[in-house]
Design an enzyme around this catalytic site. Structure first.
Site, PDB file in Angstrom:
ATOM      1  CG  HIS A 262     -58.275 132.565 -12.465  1.00 52.26           C
ATOM      2  ND1 HIS A 262     -58.297 131.755 -13.628  1.00 52.26           N
ATOM      3  CD2 HIS A 262     -58.775 131.621 -11.424  1.00 52.26           C
ATOM      4  CE1 HIS A 262     -58.504 130.791 -13.726  1.00 52.26           C
ATOM      5  NE2 HIS A 262     -58.245 130.133 -12.079  1.00 52.26           N
TER       6      HIS A 262
ATOM      7  CG  HIS B  87     -64.020 128.886 -12.034  1.00 57.23           C
ATOM      8  ND1 HIS B  87     -63.662 129.652 -12.283  1.00 57.23           N
ATOM      9  CD2 HIS B  87     -62.409 128.009 -11.115  1.00 57.23           C
ATOM     10  CE1 HIS B  87     -62.020 129.779 -12.090  1.00 57.23           C
ATOM     11  NE2 HIS B  87     -62.146 128.623 -10.938  1.00 57.23           N
TER      12      HIS B  87
ATOM     13  CG  HIS C  27     -54.005 126.900  -8.279  1.00 56.53           C
ATOM     14  ND1 HIS C  27     -54.481 127.798  -9.877  1.00 56.53           N
ATOM     15  CD2 HIS C  27     -55.537 127.413  -7.955  1.00 56.53           C
ATOM     16  CE1 HIS C  27     -55.560 128.600 -10.082  1.00 56.53           C
ATOM     17  NE2 HIS C  27     -55.820 127.523  -8.955  1.00 56.53           N
TER      18      HIS C  27
ATOM     19  CD  GLU D 131     -57.613 127.275 -12.799  1.00 55.66           C
ATOM     20  OE1 GLU D 131     -58.669 127.271 -12.328  1.00 55.66           O
ATOM     21  OE2 GLU D 131     -56.042 128.181 -12.430  1.00 55.66           O
TER      22      GLU D 131
HETATM   23  C1  DHB Z   1     -57.994 129.891  -5.929  1.00 49.06           C
HETATM   24  C2  DHB Z   1     -57.888 129.536  -6.960  1.00 49.06           C
HETATM   25  C3  DHB Z   1     -58.779 129.947  -7.942  1.00 49.06           C
HETATM   26  O1  DHB Z   1     -58.196 130.102  -9.247  1.00 49.06           O
HETATM   27  C4  DHB Z   1     -59.879 129.754  -7.859  1.00 49.06           C
HETATM   28  O2  DHB Z   1     -59.932 129.504  -9.408  1.00 49.06           O
HETATM   29  C5  DHB Z   1     -60.174 129.346  -6.636  1.00 49.06           C
HETATM   30  C6  DHB Z   1     -59.549 129.565  -5.070  1.00 49.06           C
HETATM   31  C7  DHB Z   1     -57.594 130.053  -4.543  1.00 49.06           C
HETATM   32  O3  DHB Z   1     -55.967 130.125  -4.455  1.00 49.06           O
HETATM   33  O4  DHB Z   1     -57.853 129.907  -2.926  1.00 49.06           O
HETATM   34 FE    FE Z   2     -59.026 129.132 -10.923  1.00 49.49          FE
END
Ligand code: DHB
Ligand code: FE
Length: 285
Positions: free
Chosen positions: A12, A59, A193, A240
């Site tokens: 996402h 978030h 991530h 996640e």
């Molecule tokens: C990023 C990815 C995420 O899932 C998020 O919630 C916030 C930032 C990123 O890769 O920048």
């Molecule tokens: Fe995220």
């Protein structure tokens, strides 16, 4: 009766939403990513679900750090977009299904999973970016959404096993809903991530490939994985991925993998996506 015929997972990454909203999808950096979701959009256009149960994480937009529900279900009529970073995305209001959501809440809570019931909330990129990847940029979203928010931001998170079992409870809830509804469940977030600190940008494609393989064929191999293993192997925010186990728990053991897409990188992360159909489903293509 309601029929939960398929499960879909996808990352996402908020930058994907910003690329879409700012007309950058044809740029060389982004084009291969959006091309990877073309078969997905065609699949959704053909399968036409009435409702998506969309498992995602907030978030710190709808829920401030003051209140952090472990599992929450959105029972409202509609959910307005809101967001950190780039701000609220210019996407359609997300239409809920209060009757179906309330049925799921009742079934799942009496099944001893204590959802927090949310009657008024906004939805951030965790929910709207997957919607954009599935449906493009329509004036209105083509299906209703039952949002299920999972805490993956403030420790302690639910375990993978608990997430999988919640998926099984959601399946029992859908199976006892008497309206004819075509239902898809989506698990979002992941994959590799890490967006902060010295390991920012960490990508472990072997871990991601194993996770995707096991998600289809052997989810039991994933449910015991401790949070620390996700974080150590594939970055802190890869945790996640426990949300994908809710999707998988809601499906049959026997599924057919219809489509898989994996792409590095979008922003700091690896993007992973899979479509699984229950083999028995009446509405399979
Ligand atoms: C990023 C990815 C995420 O899932 C998020 O919630 C916030 C930032 C990123 O890769 O920048
Ligand atoms: Fe995220």
């Amino acid at each position: 009766m309601a029929d939960l015929f398929a499960g879909v997972t996808t990352s996402h990454v908020p930058a994907i939403g910003a690329a879409l909203d700012n007309g950058k999808t044809a740029e060389p950096y982004w084009a291969p990513l959006f091309k990877g979701y073309e078969p997905t959009k065609a699949w959704f256009a053909k399968m036409k679900p009435d409702v998506a149960i969309l498992v995602y994480n907030d978030h710190a937009c709808a829920f401030s750090p003051d209140v952090v529900p472990t599992f929450a279900i959105g029972c409202a009529d509609e959910f307005l977009p809101a967001d950190e970073g780039w701000g609220a995305r210019p996407v359609p209001v997300v239409k809920g299904d209060p009757e179906f959501a309330s049925h799921i809440a009742q079934s799942v809570i009496l099944d001893e999973f204590d959802f927090t019931i949310i009657n008024n909330m906004t939805v951030d990129h965790g929910l709207t970016v997957p919607m954009s990847l599935m449906f493009g940029q329509p004036k209105e979203w083509p299906c209703r959404v039952v949002p299920i928010a999972v805490n993956v931001t403030q420790y302690p998170f639910p375990t993978g096993r608990r997430c999988y079992a919640l998926g099984q409870a959601i399946r029992r809830a859908v199976e006892t809903y008497e309206k004819d509804l075509r239902v898809v469940i989506m698990g979002t977030g992941g994959m590799s991530h890490q967006i902060h600190g010295p390991r920012a940008g960490l990508i472990n494609s072997d871990f991601d490939a194993r996770f995707l393989d096991n998600l289809t064929a052997d989810p039991a191999a994933l449910v015991a994985m401790p949070h620390l293993e996700y974080m150590r192997e594939a970055g802190a925010e890869s945790v996640e991925l426990i949300m994908w186990l809710i999707m998988r728990g809601a499906l049959d053991d026997a599924v057919e993998e219809i489509y898989r897409f994996y792409h590095v990188a979008a922003s700091n992360t690896a993007v992973g996506h899979i479509i699984l159909e229950n083999k028995r489903s009446a509405v399979r293509a």
